[in-house]
Design an enzyme around this catalytic site. Structure first.
Site, short mmCIF file in Angstrom:
data_model
loop_
_atom_site.label_atom_id
_atom_site.label_comp_id
_atom_site.label_asym_id
_atom_site.label_seq_id
_atom_site.Cartn_x
_atom_site.Cartn_y
_atom_site.Cartn_z
CG HIS A 374 -21.85 -20.39 -92.25
ND1 HIS A 374 -21.78 -21.72 -91.91
CD2 HIS A 374 -21.37 -19.71 -91.19
CE1 HIS A 374 -21.30 -21.84 -90.67
NE2 HIS A 374 -21.04 -20.62 -90.22
CE LYS A 567 -31.97 -29.66 -99.80
NZ LYS A 567 -30.58 -29.84 -99.42
CE LYS A 573 -31.37 -23.88 -98.67
NZ LYS A 573 -30.16 -24.57 -98.21
CB THR A 678 -25.31 -30.20 -92.60
OG1 THR A 678 -26.40 -29.29 -92.46
CG2 THR A 678 -24.00 -29.47 -92.41
#
Ligand code: NTF
Length: 831
Positions: A374, A567, A573, A678
Site C-alpha cells: 500500500h 484525510k 499529501k 480512495t
C-alpha cells in the site's frame, strides 16, 4: 459436534426458530422488549441511548440468524474461504449499514417515529468503530462489505483494540489527542469466551532427535498470553450472506502459575502480569504511512497472526484432508506487511508441529498467501531489528534465516554474475543493527503481490521491488485498483442522491452493479434532472453548513464553492500546498478593489484530518490552517469570499456528512507518493469534482470520467526525481507567488512567525522534498480555472453528472471480484 442436539429432539428446535421482525409492529415489539428486558428500562426512562441500544439489538437479532446460516452453510459445503488479515478495520457505525443492508430502514424509521424518536438522532448515538488510521483500514472495511455482498465465504481477522484511533480536539489552534474508549456498549460484538488460543513469546529453542533420527525444533519457555475471540457479523447488501469479522483480545493466561503467585502473596505482581497481557490489544498505533518499530507493535502482530492461524488451521483440520489440499481450502491475504509473520508461523506449524518436510511445507505456504503493498514511502516500509526478533520470537528468526538461505541460493543459481543482487534482495539487511525486511519476506512467502492503483503497481515493479520482478518474472506482480462500497458511500451517506439515481436507472440494482450508473449519462441534458441534482447538492451543503455553525460557530454561505481536503495530515499529501494557496487567495482579495471583489467566486476552504501524535510537522500544518482561519474569517474585507474551516476529529461518520457536501475536493499529493487514495472515488461518486495531481487512482479516475471533468495539475511522477535533484544542487528559486505567501507568514500576519518557520524553511531552505514550490504556480492557475468554471453552474452540474455516470469501475465489488479470480481462486457461495 459433541454439543449437537440428538435427532429426536431437533423438531422442538426447528419449530421454535426465531425469525426476526417482518413488519413495523413486530419491530416495535422487539424494541420495547429490548428496552424493558435486555436494558431493564421502561417508557419512563428511555433516552436516545436506550432507544439506540434497543434498535441495534433488534437488528442484531436479525443479523445473527443469517450469520449462523451463512457459517453453517460454509462449514457444511466445506468450501474454500478467504481470510483477510488486517491490523486495521475502520468500520465506522454499524446500525445504519445493517438497516440498509437488510432493507429494514423504512420500517425502523416509522416505528421509531411512533415510539417517539427520530431515526437520525438514534443513528447518531453510536460510537464509530475506529480501529484504523485512514485509507488502509477503511479499504479493509469496504472489502468486508463487498465480500459479504458478493457471497464470498470470507473472514476478517484483526485486533480488538480497547482504544481506537484517538479523538482529536483543537485547542487554541493546536491538535490535542483524547483517548477513544469505544467499548462502553457495543451490541455488535460477541465475545467467544470458549474460543481462546494461548500465544507464546520469548523463551528459547531446543533441538532434539525424533524416533526416526530427524532433528526437530522445540520452542519453549517464555511468556504466554491468551487470545479471546470477539466476533462481529458483517451483513451483505440484499443477501442473507453474513460473514464474520473475528477480532482478538488479549488477557493473561490462566495457568497454575498465576494461582501460585496469588497464594504465595505475590498479589501485586500477579495483577501486573495481567495488565501486561492486556496491554497487547489495548491500543491502535496512530501512525499512517509511518513505521516506528516499537516492540509492543511486533508483539501485537505476532499475537494476532498466531491466534488467527491457529484458528484457520484448526478449522482446516476438521475436514481431515491432506495437508497438500490446504491451499485449495484456504487463501490468506496480507493487508500490507503487518501480518507477514503469518508466513513464518504457518511454516513453523507445518514443520515443527505437523512434521512436514521443509519443501512440502513451503509449497503450501507460498500457494496460500497473497500480499498487498500500500505504499512506496521508505519511512513506511516495515523493518524489524534482528536482535528484537531473536529475543521475542527466537524460532521464527531461525525460520526466517532458512527461508532467506534457500531463497538466496536460488537467486545465486539464476544470477551467478550479479554480485550485488544477493545483498540487495536479502530478507536480512546487513546494516547496523541488522534488520528483517518485512516486504521482502512477504514477497518471497506469497504467490501474488499487488499494488493498489495502476501507477502504484508500476512503481513497485520498477523501483522498490525491481529485483524481485527479475527473479520471479512479471506474472507474480499484478495490479488491483482500489474501490469503495457504494452502499455506505452513496446510498447511506447521500440518501437523496441515491434515490434520484434509482429513479432514473431502474431501481437500486445499481448498488449491486455500479457500472449501470452509465444510464445516467442520457439525462445530462435534461434540465429538470439537473435542477433536482443541484438541489440535492445544495441541501447537503446546507446540512454541512449547519454542522459547521453548531460546532465552530462560523457562518458559511451554502452557495459558495465548498472546497474540501479531508484525510490524514501528512507532508506528502500536501495540506501545506492547499493552505499556502488559501493564503495567496486571501492576499489577492485584500489587494482588490470593491468592484473586483464583487466578481470573485465565494469559497469555503474546508480541512479535516488527524496528525500522528508524534508528527510535529503535521501538527504545525494544523496550527497554520487554524490561525489562517481565525484571521480570514473575521476580516471584513473578505466577508463571504473566503472562509477557512478546520473540522475537528475527522472520522468515518463525519466523512458521511462532509463528502456529499463537496463541490471540489483536493487530492494533491506529490506525484508518485499516494499509492491510490480512495476518498477521491467517494467525492466523485457523490457529485463533486476533483482538483488533483497525476497520482494514484486520480489517473484512472481521469481515464474513466474524461480529462475535461477533472482539474489536474502539477509535476508528473517521472519528473520528480530530477526536480528533487535540482533542489539538492540549489538550482531552484522559490516560486514568486509562494514567496509572497511566505512573506505574509514571516511578517506575523497569522500569529507568531516562529511557529511556522519550519513549514516555510522545509520548502525554502531544505530541498522542498514534496515539490510544493514546483507545483505552486500550476496549482494556483488551476484553482483560477475552477473559479471560472464554477460560475457556469449548468455546465458544472453536467460535469458532475457525467462523472458519476462513469464511476462504475470504482466499486469495491469489482475490486473484490478481481482478487477472487486472480489471487484467491475462490467462488461465491449463495446461502
Ligand atoms: C494507504 N497506505 C495509501 O497511502 C493510500 O493511498 C491507499 O489508498 C490506502 O493505503 C489503501 O490502499 C497506507 O496506509 C500504508 F500503511 F501502506 F502506508
Amino acid at each position: 459436534v459433541e454439543a449437537s442436539i440428538p435427532e429426536p429432539q431437533r423438531e422442538a428446535w426447528t419449530k421454535n426458530q426465531f425469525d426476526g421482525f417482518k413488519n413495523k409492529d413486530e419491530f416495535e415489539k422487539e424494541v420495547v422488549r429490548h428496552v424493558e428486558t435486555t436494558l431493564a428500562r421502561s417508557m419512563f426512562n428511555c433516552d436516545d441511548v436506550a432507544a439506540y441500544s434497543a434498535t441495534a439489538l433488534a437488528f442484531r437479532d436479525r443479523l445473527i440468524k443469517d450469520w449462523n446460516k451463512t457459517q453453517q452453510r460454509q462449514t457444511f459445503t466445506d468450501s474454500k474461504r478467504i481470510y483477510y488479515l488486517s491490523l486495521e478495520f475502520l468500520m465506522g457505525r454499524a446500525l445504519d449499514n445493517a438497516m440498509l443492508n437488510v432493507k429494514g430502514k423504512d420500517i425502523a424509521k416509522s416505528a421509531l417515529d411512533e415510539l417517539g424518536f427520530r431515526i437520525e438522532d438514534i443513528i447518531g448515538q453510536e460510537n464509530d468503530a475506529a480501529l484504523g488510521n485512514g485509507g488502509l483500514g477503511r479499504l479493509a472495511a469496504c472489502f468486508l462489505d463487498s465480500m459479504a455482498s458478493l457471497n464470498y465465504p470470507a473472514w476478517g481477522y484483526g485486533l480488538r483494540y480497547r482504544y481506537g484511533i484517538f479523538k482529536q480536539e483543537i485547542i487554541d489552534g493546536y491538535q490535542v489527542e483524547v483517548p477513544d474508549y469505544w467499548l462502553d456498549f457495543n451490541p455488535w460484538e460477541f465475545p467467544r469466551h470458549d474460543v481462546t488460543v494461548d500465544i507464546q513469546f520469548y523463551g528459547h529453542v531446543r533441538k532434539s532427535q525424533d524416533a526416526n533420527g530427524k532433528t526437530v525444533a522445540n520452542w519453549e519457555g517464555g511468556e504466554t498470553v491468551t487470545a479471546v475471540a470477539y466476533d462481529m457479523p458483517i451483513p451483505g447488501y440484499d443477501t442473507p450472506s453474513t460473514n464474520n469479522l473475528r477480532l482478538w483480545s488479549s488477557k493473561a493466561a490462566s495457568g497454575e502459575f498465576d494461582f501460585q503467585k496469588f497464594n504465595s502473596g505475590e498479589y501485586e505482581s500477579s495483577v501486573a502480569d495481567q495488565q501486561r497481557a492486556e496491554t497487547i490489544s489495548a491500543v491502535l498505533y496512530p501512525n499512517d504511512n509511518l513505521d516506528r518499530g516499537k516492540e509492543l507493535r511486533l508483539k501485537q502482530q505476532y499475537f494476532w497472526v498466531a491466534a488467527s492461524l491457529y484458528d484457520i488451521v484448526r478449522r482446516f483440520k476438521k475436514s481431515k484432508r491432506a495437508w497438500r489440499e490446504f491451499p485449495d481450502q484456504v487463501a490468506i491475504q496480507l493487508n500490507d506487511t503487518h501480518p507477514t509473520l503469518a508466513v513464518v508461523e504457518l511454516q513453523r506449524i507445518l514443520i515443527d508441529k505437523e512434521g512436514l518436510e521443509w519443501d512440502e511445507a513451503w509449497a503450501i505456504v507460498t500457494a496460500t498467501f497473497g500480499y498487498t503493498n500500500h505504499t512506496v514511502l521508505p519511512e513506511a516500509l516495515e523493518k524489524w531489528p534482528v536482535g528484537l526478533f531473536q529475543h521475542l520470537l527466537p524460532r521464527h528468526l531461525q525460520i526466517i534465516y532458512d527461508i532467506n538461505l534457500f531463497f538466496l541460493q536460488s537467486v545465486e543459481k539464476r544470477f551467478p554474475d550479479d554480485r550485488d543482487m544477493l545483498s540487495r534482495v536479502s530478507i536480512i539487511e546487513e546494516s547496523q543493527p541488522k534488520m528483517v525486511r518485512m516486504a521482502y519476506l512477504a514477497i518471497v512467502g506469497s504467490h501474488k503481490v499487488n499494488g493498489v492503483a495502476e501507477l502504484h503497481s508500476d512503481l513497485i515493479q520498477t523501483t522498490i521491488f525491481k529485483d524481485f520482478v527479475k527473479i520471479y518474472g512479471a506474472d507474480k506482480f499484478t495490479n488491483v485498483t482500489n474501490g469503495i462500497t457504494p452502499r455506505r458511500w452513496l446510498h447511506q451517506a447521500n440518501p437523496r442522491l441515491s434515490e434520484l439515481i434509482a429513479s432514473k436507472t431502474g431501481g437500486y440494482d445499481y448498488l449491486k452493479d455500479l457500472t449501470t450508473l452509465n444510464k445516467l449519462e442520457q439525462y445530462v441534458d435534461d434540465k429538470a434532472f439537473r435542477k433536482e441534482w443541484a438541489e440535492i447538492k445544495y441541501a447537503n451543503k446546507v446540512r454541512l453548513a449547519k454542522y459547521i455553525k453548531s460546532t465552530l460557530d462560523i457562518t458559511v454561505n451554502p452557495a459558495a464553492l465548498f472546497d474540501v481536503q479531508v484525510k490524514r495530515i501528512h507532508e506528502y499529501k500536501r495540506q501545506q500546498l492547499n493552505i499556502f494557496g488559501v493564503i495567496y487567495r486571501y492576499l489577492q482579495i485584500k489587494e482588490m478593489s470593491a468592484e473586483e471583489r464583487k466578481k470573485q467566486a465565494p469559497r469555503v476552504s474546508i480541512f479535516g484530518g488527524k496528525a500522528a501524535p508524534g508528527y510535529w510537522m503535521a501538527k504545525q500544518i494544523i496550527h497554520l490552517i487554524n490561525n489562517v482561519g481565525s484571521v480570514v474569517n473575521k476580516d471584513p474585507d473578505v466577508g463571504d469570499l473566503l472562509k477557512v474551516i478546520f473540522l475537528e476529529d475527522y472520522n468515518v461518520s463525519k466523512a458521511e456528512i462532509i463528502i456529499p457536501a463537496s463541490d471540489l475536493s483536493e487530492h494533491i499529493s506529490t506525484a508518485g507518493t499516494e499509492a491510490s487514495g480512495t476518498s477521491n472515488m467517494k467525492f466523485v461518486l457523490n457529485g463533486g469534482l476533483i482538483i488533483g495531481t497525476c497520482d494514484g487512482a486520480n489517473i484512472e479516475i481521469t481515464r474513466e470520467i474524461g480529462q475535461e471533468n477533472i482539474f489536474l495539475f502539477g509535476t508528473l511522477s517521472e519528473d520528480v526525481e530530477d526536480l528533487r535533484h535540482n533542489h539538492t544542487y540549489g538550482k531552484h528559486a522559490v516560486d514568486s507567488g509562494l514567496q509572497k505567501v511566505f512573506d505574509a507568514i514571516t511578517s506575523g500576519k497569522f500569529g507568531d512567525a516562529n511557529d511556522f518557520g519550519a513549514l516555510v524553511s522545509a520548502v525554502r531552505d531544505h530541498g522542498d522534498y514534496y515539490l510544493v514550490s514546483d507545483d505552486f504556480q500550476s496549482y494556483i492557475d488551476t484553482q483560477k480555472m475552477v473559479d471560472e468554471e464554477y460560475k457556469n453552474q449548468e455546465e458544472w452540474v453536467s460535469k458532475c453528472i457525467r462523472s458519476v455516470a462513469r464511476m462504475g469501475f470504482f466499486s469495491s465489488d469489482r475490486c473484490i471480484n478481481e482478487y477472487a479470480e486472480e489471487i484467491w481462486n475462490i467462488e461465491p457461495l449463495a446461502v
